[in-house]
Motif scaffolding. Structure first.
Motif, PDB file in Angstrom:
ATOM      1  N   SER A  26       0.575  -1.099   0.422  1.00 45.42           N
ATOM      2  CA  SER A  26      -0.121   0.175  -0.242  1.00 45.42           C
ATOM      3  C   SER A  26       1.015   1.452  -0.268  1.00 45.42           C
ATOM      4  O   SER A  26       1.877   1.665   0.602  1.00 45.42           O
ATOM      5  CB  SER A  26      -0.831  -0.062   1.392  1.00 45.42           C
ATOM      6  OG  SER A  26      -0.487   0.144   2.598  1.00 45.42           O
ATOM      7  N   TYR A  27      -0.137   2.550  -0.150  1.00 41.50           N
ATOM      8  CA  TYR A  27       0.643   3.809   0.150  1.00 41.50           C
ATOM      9  C   TYR A  27       0.220   4.775   0.918  1.00 41.50           C
ATOM     10  O   TYR A  27      -1.172   4.689   0.849  1.00 41.50           O
ATOM     11  CB  TYR A  27       0.959   4.375  -1.316  1.00 41.50           C
ATOM     12  CG  TYR A  27       1.765   3.331  -2.436  1.00 41.50           C
ATOM     13  CD1 TYR A  27       3.265   4.039  -2.919  1.00 41.50           C
ATOM     14  CD2 TYR A  27       1.246   2.948  -3.636  1.00 41.50           C
ATOM     15  CE1 TYR A  27       3.218   3.216  -3.479  1.00 41.50           C
ATOM     16  CE2 TYR A  27       1.714   1.778  -4.696  1.00 41.50           C
ATOM     17  CZ  TYR A  27       2.957   1.642  -4.420  1.00 41.50           C
ATOM     18  OH  TYR A  27       3.862   1.399  -5.319  1.00 41.50           O
ATOM     19  N   THR A  28       0.846   5.055   1.857  1.00 43.29           N
ATOM     20  CA  THR A  28       0.493   6.399   2.830  1.00 43.29           C
ATOM     21  C   THR A  28       0.683   7.781   2.484  1.00 43.29           C
ATOM     22  O   THR A  28       2.049   7.780   2.215  1.00 43.29           O
ATOM     23  CB  THR A  28       0.696   5.642   4.015  1.00 43.29           C
ATOM     24  OG1 THR A  28      -0.074   4.415   4.069  1.00 43.29           O
ATOM     25  CG2 THR A  28       0.366   6.416   5.310  1.00 43.29           C
ATOM     26  N   CYS A  29      -0.456   8.284   2.491  1.00 44.11           N
ATOM     27  CA  CYS A  29       0.641   9.367   2.740  1.00 44.11           C
ATOM     28  C   CYS A  29      -1.058  10.589   3.836  1.00 44.11           C
ATOM     29  O   CYS A  29      -1.027   9.744   4.079  1.00 44.11           O
ATOM     30  CB  CYS A  29      -0.294  10.549   1.081  1.00 44.11           C
ATOM     31  SG  CYS A  29      -0.514   9.497  -0.492  1.00 44.11           S
ATOM     32  N   GLU A  30       0.303  11.464   3.578  1.00 37.90           N
ATOM     33  CA  GLU A  30      -0.076  12.605   4.325  1.00 37.90           C
ATOM     34  C   GLU A  30      -0.571  14.320   4.065  1.00 37.90           C
ATOM     35  O   GLU A  30       0.726  14.567   3.498  1.00 37.90           O
ATOM     36  CB  GLU A  30       1.096  12.643   6.068  1.00 37.90           C
ATOM     37  CG  GLU A  30       1.384  11.847   6.771  1.00 37.90           C
ATOM     38  CD  GLU A  30       2.346  11.831   7.821  1.00 37.90           C
ATOM     39  OE1 GLU A  30       2.762  10.744   8.874  1.00 37.90           O
ATOM     40  OE2 GLU A  30       3.214  12.610   7.357  1.00 37.90           O
ATOM     41  N   ASN A  43      -5.198  11.577   7.019  1.00 39.14           N
ATOM     42  CA  ASN A  43      -4.022  10.639   5.950  1.00 39.14           C
ATOM     43  C   ASN A  43      -4.706   9.618   4.941  1.00 39.14           C
ATOM     44  O   ASN A  43      -5.979  10.260   4.981  1.00 39.14           O
ATOM     45  CB  ASN A  43      -3.499   9.699   7.526  1.00 39.14           C
ATOM     46  CG  ASN A  43      -2.490  10.486   8.342  1.00 39.14           C
ATOM     47  OD1 ASN A  43      -1.925  10.496   8.112  1.00 39.14           O
ATOM     48  ND2 ASN A  43      -3.156  10.024   9.531  1.00 39.14           N
ATOM     49  N   THR A  45      -4.637   6.123   2.539  1.00 33.91           N
ATOM     50  CA  THR A  45      -3.707   4.623   2.219  1.00 33.91           C
ATOM     51  C   THR A  45      -4.922   3.897   0.663  1.00 33.91           C
ATOM     52  O   THR A  45      -6.025   4.695   1.061  1.00 33.91           O
ATOM     53  CB  THR A  45      -3.606   3.228   3.324  1.00 33.91           C
ATOM     54  OG1 THR A  45      -3.519   4.671   4.402  1.00 33.91           O
ATOM     55  CG2 THR A  45      -3.267   2.447   3.244  1.00 33.91           C
ATOM     56  N   VAL A  51      -4.199   8.269  -4.452  1.00 32.00           N
ATOM     57  CA  VAL A  51      -4.101   8.180  -2.892  1.00 32.00           C
ATOM     58  C   VAL A  51      -5.221   9.675  -2.575  1.00 32.00           C
ATOM     59  O   VAL A  51      -5.130  10.397  -3.205  1.00 32.00           O
ATOM     60  CB  VAL A  51      -3.323   8.637  -2.040  1.00 32.00           C
ATOM     61  CG1 VAL A  51      -3.739   7.792  -0.462  1.00 32.00           C
ATOM     62  CG2 VAL A  51      -2.431   7.013  -2.533  1.00 32.00           C
ATOM     63  N   CYS A  66       4.330  11.389   0.435  1.00 26.05           N
ATOM     64  CA  CYS A  66       3.893   9.683   0.622  1.00 26.05           C
ATOM     65  C   CYS A  66       5.038   8.566   1.007  1.00 26.05           C
ATOM     66  O   CYS A  66       5.855   9.298   0.893  1.00 26.05           O
ATOM     67  CB  CYS A  66       3.850   9.456  -0.574  1.00 26.05           C
ATOM     68  SG  CYS A  66       1.666  10.610  -0.766  1.00 26.05           S
ATOM     69  N   GLU A  69       4.662   0.885   1.899  1.00 23.89           N
ATOM     70  CA  GLU A  69       4.382  -0.442   2.868  1.00 23.89           C
ATOM     71  C   GLU A  69       4.504  -1.618   2.609  1.00 23.89           C
ATOM     72  O   GLU A  69       4.264  -1.601   1.335  1.00 23.89           O
ATOM     73  CB  GLU A  69       3.457  -0.155   2.946  1.00 23.89           C
ATOM     74  CG  GLU A  69       3.013   1.417   3.550  1.00 23.89           C
ATOM     75  CD  GLU A  69       3.294   1.698   5.093  1.00 23.89           C
ATOM     76  OE1 GLU A  69       3.724   1.239   5.671  1.00 23.89           O
ATOM     77  OE2 GLU A  69       3.681   3.069   5.095  1.00 23.89           O
ATOM     78  N   HIS A  74       8.518   0.099   5.950  1.00 24.93           N
ATOM     79  CA  HIS A  74       8.141   1.163   5.014  1.00 24.93           C
ATOM     80  C   HIS A  74       8.798   1.740   4.481  1.00 24.93           C
ATOM     81  O   HIS A  74      10.317   1.763   4.528  1.00 24.93           O
ATOM     82  CB  HIS A  74       7.011   1.949   5.755  1.00 24.93           C
ATOM     83  CG  HIS A  74       7.753   2.768   6.896  1.00 24.93           C
ATOM     84  ND1 HIS A  74       8.484   3.663   6.750  1.00 24.93           N
ATOM     85  CD2 HIS A  74       7.252   2.074   7.929  1.00 24.93           C
ATOM     86  CE1 HIS A  74       8.311   3.440   7.578  1.00 24.93           C
ATOM     87  NE2 HIS A  74       8.306   3.407   8.824  1.00 24.93           N
TER      88      HIS A  74
END
Length: 95
Positions: A26-30, A43, A45, A51, A66, A69, A74
């Protein structure tokens, strides 16, 4: 690339050329507000780009970073994006 939408930003990017031998899960962005950079505003994901960063305030500027994971951890965070402002998208309709 950040595409402003109503109370959200659509975060588009190309996955890395190499995953280092570990599949990306997955990809997580803030999203960070430009005027209050000490706190994460939202946030998001997704299993693959894009995203969607929801729950943002229209008319307020945000920057986004970003990371990917995998099963073992990560990646490092990306550099911060240029600022974008939700709710400023312009649509042109031609008849």
């Amino acid at each position: 690339m950040l595409a402003p939408q109503d109370r959200s930003l659509l975060v588009s990017f190309f996955p890395p050329a190499s995953d280092g031998g570990r599949p990306i899960l997955s990809y997580t962005c803030e999203a960070w507000t430009v005027d209050l950079p000490s706190a994460v505003a939202a946030n998001g994901t997704a299993a693959a780009p894009p995203v969607i960063m929801g729950g943002l305030e229209n008319g307020r500027a945000y920057t986004v970073r970003c990371r990917a994971e995998t099963l073992i951890g990560h990646s490092v965070w990306s550099v911060m994006s240029p600022a974008a402002v939700p709710g400023t998208e312009r649509i042109t309709v031609c008849f």
